[in-house]
Design a protein around this motif. Sequence first.
Motif, PDB file in Angstrom:
ATOM      1  N   LYS A 141      45.393  48.286  53.807  1.00 26.47           N
ATOM      2  CA  LYS A 141      46.763  48.496  53.342  1.00 26.47           C
ATOM      3  C   LYS A 141      46.779  49.349  52.078  1.00 26.47           C
ATOM      4  CE  LYS A 141      50.684  45.928  51.421  1.00 26.47           C
ATOM      5  NZ  LYS A 141      51.217  44.572  51.095  1.00 26.47           N
ATOM      6  N   LYS A 142      45.909  49.025  51.117  1.00 25.22           N
ATOM      7  CA  LYS A 142      45.864  49.797  49.876  1.00 25.22           C
ATOM      8  C   LYS A 142      45.425  51.238  50.133  1.00 25.22           C
ATOM      9  CE  LYS A 142      44.979  45.821  46.877  1.00 25.22           C
ATOM     10  NZ  LYS A 142      44.023  45.177  45.941  1.00 25.22           N
ATOM     11  N   LEU A 143      44.399  51.411  50.978  1.00 21.38           N
ATOM     12  CA  LEU A 143      43.934  52.762  51.274  1.00 21.38           C
ATOM     13  C   LEU A 143      45.009  53.560  51.998  1.00 21.38           C
ATOM     14  CD1 LEU A 143      40.262  52.054  52.439  1.00 21.38           C
ATOM     15  CD2 LEU A 143      40.986  53.109  50.302  1.00 21.38           C
ATOM     16  N   PHE A 144      45.685  52.918  52.935  1.00 23.43           N
ATOM     17  CA  PHE A 144      46.737  53.596  53.695  1.00 23.43           C
ATOM     18  C   PHE A 144      47.870  54.046  52.776  1.00 23.43           C
ATOM     19  CE2 PHE A 144      50.850  53.079  55.870  1.00 23.43           C
ATOM     20  CZ  PHE A 144      50.735  54.077  56.825  1.00 23.43           C
ATOM     21  N   LEU A 145      48.341  53.150  51.906  1.00 23.82           N
ATOM     22  CA  LEU A 145      49.429  53.498  51.001  1.00 23.82           C
ATOM     23  C   LEU A 145      48.983  54.495  49.939  1.00 23.82           C
ATOM     24  CD1 LEU A 145      51.067  49.982  50.538  1.00 23.82           C
ATOM     25  CD2 LEU A 145      51.851  51.857  51.992  1.00 23.82           C
ATOM     26  N   HIS A 146      47.714  54.395  49.520  1.00 20.21           N
ATOM     27  CA  HIS A 146      47.202  55.349  48.526  1.00 20.21           C
ATOM     28  C   HIS A 146      47.140  56.756  49.117  1.00 20.21           C
ATOM     29  CE1 HIS A 146      45.004  56.564  44.944  1.00 20.21           C
ATOM     30  NE2 HIS A 146      44.119  57.165  45.719  1.00 20.21           N
ATOM     31  N   LYS A 147      46.648  56.877  50.337  1.00 19.98           N
ATOM     32  CA  LYS A 147      46.619  58.189  50.990  1.00 19.98           C
ATOM     33  C   LYS A 147      48.030  58.722  51.192  1.00 19.98           C
ATOM     34  CE  LYS A 147      42.273  57.791  53.534  1.00 19.98           C
ATOM     35  NZ  LYS A 147      41.646  57.777  54.881  1.00 19.98           N
ATOM     36  N   ARG A 148      48.939  57.818  51.561  1.00 20.19           N
ATOM     37  CA  ARG A 148      50.323  58.238  51.789  1.00 20.19           C
ATOM     38  C   ARG A 148      50.963  58.743  50.496  1.00 20.19           C
ATOM     39  NH1 ARG A 148      54.204  57.150  55.677  1.00 20.19           N
ATOM     40  NH2 ARG A 148      56.339  57.034  54.916  1.00 20.19           N
ATOM     41  N   GLU A 149      50.704  58.044  49.390  1.00 17.43           N
ATOM     42  CA  GLU A 149      51.263  58.488  48.114  1.00 17.43           C
ATOM     43  C   GLU A 149      50.647  59.816  47.678  1.00 17.43           C
ATOM     44  OE1 GLU A 149      51.938  56.889  43.531  1.00 17.43           O
ATOM     45  OE2 GLU A 149      50.979  55.607  45.040  1.00 17.43           O
ATOM     46  N   ALA A 150      49.346  59.988  47.928  1.00 19.13           N
ATOM     47  CA  ALA A 150      48.704  61.260  47.581  1.00 19.13           C
ATOM     48  C   ALA A 150      49.326  62.409  48.359  1.00 19.13           C
ATOM     49  CB  ALA A 150      47.204  61.176  47.871  1.00 19.13           C
ATOM     50  N   LEU A 151      49.601  62.195  49.636  1.00 16.92           N
ATOM     51  CA  LEU A 151      50.242  63.237  50.438  1.00 16.92           C
ATOM     52  C   LEU A 151      51.675  63.480  49.971  1.00 16.92           C
ATOM     53  CD1 LEU A 151      48.922  62.246  53.986  1.00 16.92           C
ATOM     54  CD2 LEU A 151      48.214  64.188  52.599  1.00 16.92           C
ATOM     55  N   GLN A 152      52.358  62.430  49.542  1.00 20.98           N
ATOM     56  CA  GLN A 152      53.709  62.610  48.994  1.00 20.98           C
ATOM     57  C   GLN A 152      53.679  63.500  47.760  1.00 20.98           C
ATOM     58  OE1 GLN A 152      55.266  58.751  48.180  1.00 20.98           O
ATOM     59  NE2 GLN A 152      56.009  58.392  50.271  1.00 20.98           N
ATOM     60  N   ARG A 153      52.792  63.203  46.833  1.00 20.17           N
ATOM     61  CA  ARG A 153      52.708  63.978  45.604  1.00 20.17           C
ATOM     62  C   ARG A 153      52.334  65.429  45.905  1.00 20.17           C
ATOM     63  NH1 ARG A 153      51.218  60.878  40.601  1.00 20.17           N
ATOM     64  NH2 ARG A 153      51.785  58.723  40.965  1.00 20.17           N
ATOM     65  N   ALA A 154      51.362  65.621  46.806  1.00 20.00           N
ATOM     66  CA  ALA A 154      50.946  66.980  47.151  1.00 20.00           C
ATOM     67  C   ALA A 154      52.073  67.738  47.844  1.00 20.00           C
ATOM     68  CB  ALA A 154      49.704  66.941  48.042  1.00 20.00           C
ATOM     69  N   TYR A 155      52.799  67.060  48.722  1.00 21.83           N
ATOM     70  CA  TYR A 155      53.886  67.736  49.446  1.00 21.83           C
ATOM     71  C   TYR A 155      54.997  68.166  48.495  1.00 21.83           C
ATOM     72  CZ  TYR A 155      57.635  68.605  52.758  1.00 21.83           C
ATOM     73  OH  TYR A 155      58.658  69.187  53.468  1.00 21.83           O
ATOM     74  N   HIS A 156      55.422  67.274  47.605  1.00 20.62           N
ATOM     75  CA  HIS A 156      56.485  67.629  46.659  1.00 20.62           C
ATOM     76  C   HIS A 156      56.044  68.751  45.721  1.00 20.62           C
ATOM     77  CE1 HIS A 156      59.334  64.612  47.853  1.00 20.62           C
ATOM     78  NE2 HIS A 156      58.455  63.654  47.706  1.00 20.62           N
ATOM     79  N   LEU A 157      54.756  68.890  45.539  1.00 21.08           N
ATOM     80  CA  LEU A 157      54.243  69.974  44.714  1.00 21.08           C
ATOM     81  C   LEU A 157      54.223  71.297  45.470  1.00 21.08           C
ATOM     82  CD1 LEU A 157      53.125  70.150  41.827  1.00 21.08           C
ATOM     83  CD2 LEU A 157      50.839  69.890  42.773  1.00 21.08           C
ATOM     84  N   LEU A 158      53.985  71.231  46.786  1.00 23.38           N
ATOM     85  CA  LEU A 158      53.821  72.445  47.583  1.00 23.38           C
ATOM     86  C   LEU A 158      55.109  72.917  48.234  1.00 23.38           C
ATOM     87  CD1 LEU A 158      50.502  71.515  49.442  1.00 23.38           C
ATOM     88  CD2 LEU A 158      50.728  73.214  47.646  1.00 23.38           C
ATOM     89  N   ALA A 159      55.953  71.990  48.637  1.00 22.09           N
ATOM     90  CA  ALA A 159      57.091  72.324  49.489  1.00 22.09           C
ATOM     91  C   ALA A 159      58.211  72.995  48.704  1.00 22.09           C
ATOM     92  CB  ALA A 159      57.620  71.069  50.169  1.00 22.09           C
ATOM     93  N   GLY A 160      58.956  73.830  49.416  1.00 24.06           N
ATOM     94  CA  GLY A 160      60.142  74.458  48.863  1.00 24.06           C
ATOM     95  C   GLY A 160      61.394  73.712  49.271  1.00 24.06           C
ATOM     96  N   PRO A 161      62.556  74.336  49.123  1.00 24.62           N
ATOM     97  CA  PRO A 161      63.810  73.642  49.482  1.00 24.62           C
ATOM     98  C   PRO A 161      63.892  73.276  50.949  1.00 24.62           C
ATOM     99  CG  PRO A 161      64.227  75.592  48.133  1.00 24.62           C
ATOM    100  CD  PRO A 161      62.803  75.650  48.520  1.00 24.62           C
ATOM    101  N   ASN A 162      63.294  74.111  51.825  1.00 20.71           N
ATOM    102  CA  ASN A 162      63.396  73.864  53.267  1.00 20.71           C
ATOM    103  C   ASN A 162      62.160  73.206  53.862  1.00 20.71           C
ATOM    104  OD1 ASN A 162      65.931  75.172  53.300  1.00 20.71           O
ATOM    105  ND2 ASN A 162      64.914  77.172  53.471  1.00 20.71           N
ATOM    106  N   GLY A 163      61.120  73.004  53.064  1.00 19.98           N
ATOM    107  CA  GLY A 163      59.899  72.405  53.567  1.00 19.98           C
ATOM    108  C   GLY A 163      58.671  73.180  53.115  1.00 19.98           C
ATOM    109  N   LEU A 164      57.540  72.840  53.691  1.00 14.91           N
ATOM    110  CA  LEU A 164      56.270  73.462  53.340  1.00 14.91           C
ATOM    111  C   LEU A 164      56.030  74.667  54.237  1.00 14.91           C
ATOM    112  CD1 LEU A 164      53.598  73.580  51.841  1.00 14.91           C
ATOM    113  CD2 LEU A 164      52.695  71.844  53.408  1.00 14.91           C
ATOM    114  N   GLU A 165      55.964  75.839  53.638  1.00 15.19           N
ATOM    115  CA  GLU A 165      55.748  77.061  54.400  1.00 15.19           C
ATOM    116  C   GLU A 165      54.266  77.302  54.643  1.00 15.19           C
ATOM    117  OE1 GLU A 165      57.582  80.160  52.220  1.00 15.19           O
ATOM    118  OE2 GLU A 165      59.638  79.468  52.607  1.00 15.19           O
ATOM    119  N   PHE A 166      53.978  78.179  55.614  1.00 18.76           N
ATOM    120  CA  PHE A 166      52.599  78.442  55.992  1.00 18.76           C
ATOM    121  C   PHE A 166      51.828  79.121  54.861  1.00 18.76           C
ATOM    122  CE2 PHE A 166      49.443  81.287  58.077  1.00 18.76           C
ATOM    123  CZ  PHE A 166      48.583  80.292  58.513  1.00 18.76           C
ATOM    124  N   HIS A 167      52.484  79.957  54.094  1.00 17.98           N
ATOM    125  CA  HIS A 167      51.817  80.644  52.995  1.00 17.98           C
ATOM    126  C   HIS A 167      51.272  79.641  51.986  1.00 17.98           C
ATOM    127  CE1 HIS A 167      50.970  83.631  49.915  1.00 17.98           C
ATOM    128  NE2 HIS A 167      51.704  82.931  49.060  1.00 17.98           N
TER     129      HIS A 167
END
Length: 889
Positions: free
Chosen positions: A381-407
């Motif tokens: 459970k901890k590993l699953f939520l930790h990975k999920r939070e890491a992906l959340q932080r990375a996505y909000h850092l990478l994504a634009g207004p419409n989502g994460l672009e290929f570039h």
Amino acid sequence: AILCLLHAMHRQTNEFCSAFVASERDPLLLHDGIPMAVPRFLYSDSIVTGKNRDTLQGRNRREISPFLNDMEIEVAGEFVAKNPSSSNADGDLFVSGGEYSSATNYVMYENHSLTKWEDAAILVREGEDNDKFSSHPRGKWSNFAYRVLHHSSFYALHLLTSVGLLLLVFIENPSAFKFTSNNENQTIIHAVLELVLLFLLILDLFLRCLWMTPKIFIRHRRSVFLSFILVVMVIEALVVIGRRESHIRVTRALRPVFFVDTYLMFGVRRVLRQIFLCIKPITDVLLLLLFMISFFALIGFLLFREDDPDYFSSYKKSFISTFILFTTANHPDVMMESYNRKPWSPVFYIVFLIVTLYLVQNLLLAVVYSSFSSADENKFKKLFLHKREALQRAYHLLAGPNGLEFHDFVLFMHHYQPRKPEWKVMCMFKALHEDPLERHLELSLKEFYGLYEVTYFKWKKATETPEERAYYSKFPKFIKWFFQGIDRLVSHKIFNVVIIVIIISNFIFLVVYSVVTLQDLNKDLYTAFRHIGVFAVSFIFTGIYCLEIVLRFIKQGPRDFFNKYLNWFDMCVISVSLVALCLEVHPQLKELLFVRPLKIIRLLRHKKRYRNMIKTMILLFPRLLSVFLLIVVVYYFFAIIGMEAFNHTVKPGCCGKAWYNVSDYYSSDGNETSIDVYWLNNFDNILRSYVTLFELMVVNNWYIIMEGLSSEAKYQWLARVYFLSFFIVTLVTLNVVVSFIVEAFVLNIAVPDKKTAATQTTQEGVQHKKRRVTTIKLLQEDINKLKYEITYLEERAKRSKFKLSAAFNRFIRYLMRVQFTAEEEYTGKRKRTIEDIHLLLYKSELSGWIREHREEQEGSSVSSAPVNKVSLRIQAWKELKNFLYYFVE
């Protein structure tokens, strides 16, 4: 004075603000050593566009300052954002202790900056490695230490250093090898080698302190414990060099701690952590077991102290005898004397064994299994939520207004997996979408959650037929028909039936040969060989097996052949058998006959149930390997203590004061055939210590070893405590092994291996049944994007500073590139993992876990919103300036 002060404040504010000058290659400038973020205001169309951005560089800073004078300037502070999506009015995102500016694509920390793609890659690695976000690198040296510590070369160096420290025991006194040099020189050489290895471990802790920062490092209990042990070991090594002789060094038993601390031993750490988490219920059962043994020891002492003085003459002796009886090592010898005098006495022994051996010990197994299952669920459970939070932080850092672009995804993968070619990155990007065959532009957060999954896919063209997919499909026609014929031959059912018949025939032949030839001790073995032609027949069977492997290799090709574990198993067995058969010609190597029956083991692969069992064991192998290494570490700990306490204590004819008359087992000097050579079970060096500890773990006649060594020790009672402690520790460890095996087979039965229903998701975006097979289609638009990104990366590499590692990664990507001419479909496959089984097993609980985690994030973000101290200080100065201007007016 007030006017002068206001003028100075106004000038300082203007200089502070005018430091923001845009640059296409480096949009950061330093103001007193602090990296500054360029607000989005500077990059708005009314001020700076792609065409006139260069003109801004030549403008006077005083001309820029009026535009910035009334703005709230954000300077990187030192804080951790609890809510990854929090941002300021300008859209700048606060992540991982720094501030991200969407205008510059940089994340600014107190004295360091990273591009958003680099920072996102670090966040994803932290999720994968289970590193805490509080230790996220925030400075120049912190980032440098993180990159060094998480480099594969440093992983290998750290592991080799810890293993080298363990292997010093082979040359230290008492040594497993004999040396002719001076003993004093040997001691100094060993101490110097130990110091060199310890300083390498100190370097690891120093880099870890740089990465975590000292404030977090001193709160990390494992690092503080390792630091303390290192200091003690360094002092001890210096004392040894100063005295030029060794002394009792029990701290050598703590060397395995550094081995367990290495990155590659994360499985061993996980098992240890689970044992520590379950220590309370396990301790309760062990205390119950010791209580029952003590209780029955008291009863036995009161009942049989006169009838059986050899085992129950005192309570101390009665407790040891009862403990040995629990292991059944002295049963039924312990009851014979009392049984002879009191016919009802077996009732005592029967009740004791039923209560302790069949009830309490199985209760211990049940508690260990239940506790480990619960701890494993909590850890997952901890590993699953930790990975999920890491992906959340990375996505909000990478994504634009419409989502994460290929570039942005390509640049992110360029830092996360720099050796992965661009076409595979495109396949990953397409596979992350819910429908990979359709046209997509951006990734959503729900789709980005599958990143860890798609990184393990192996991609092949999906439009090919089985014949086109074969590795020989592009061979000339006059050769191609030969490979096609072998493919049809090996794929036919009769081929497998013939191989099974040959293996069974080989087994029958070996049984008949063993009964007829090897039992006749009056005959010369190799005369019988030549007489009945066994040697030739064995070569025929081995030749048939070699031919089978060659045919399978031709059918499957090198890549597919070596990707299957069963092929590796067959090849190893046949290779060993062939080498042993060739060496059997020499008369002194006739012991290699034991290798022949190994070929029969190949029969297991031809039955489905046995294949499933082998697959389950292969799936379980990493965890079993971790438990095995843990047993090796436990052995090392007890072996060092045993060598310090019992070195050269037993010899032929010793142990006359031992209990239970075990001195008879030490009476022979080994010159004649006898079993009375138990003095070989000693702690004279590390190899003999491991053999002795293994015999103790097996528990058959283990009390003979314990009593023999204890009788020659200075403190006999402490010696017995040592052996009893070793038995209890190995009892718990072996129950852990059984728990892992039972859990693996329970999971395999509860969650069958099905590749079809593999893409069910919930509204939370959690893939309960992770995809193991997926198909994507590269459209012409995707191919054009791919070519553009390749060109962009090449141009970017030319302008960047040369680095050997980056050049090597570019060369690897270049070798793996594919030239696309038209639209193509690709199929990605990956192997089943323990995580897949856990996701399916806990699929009904995942939504609740995510909901709880989201509520915790929202609560923490409300209670502790991110505060930028430098920004608040500037705002306070501005308010004070306005107040003083108003006061003067």
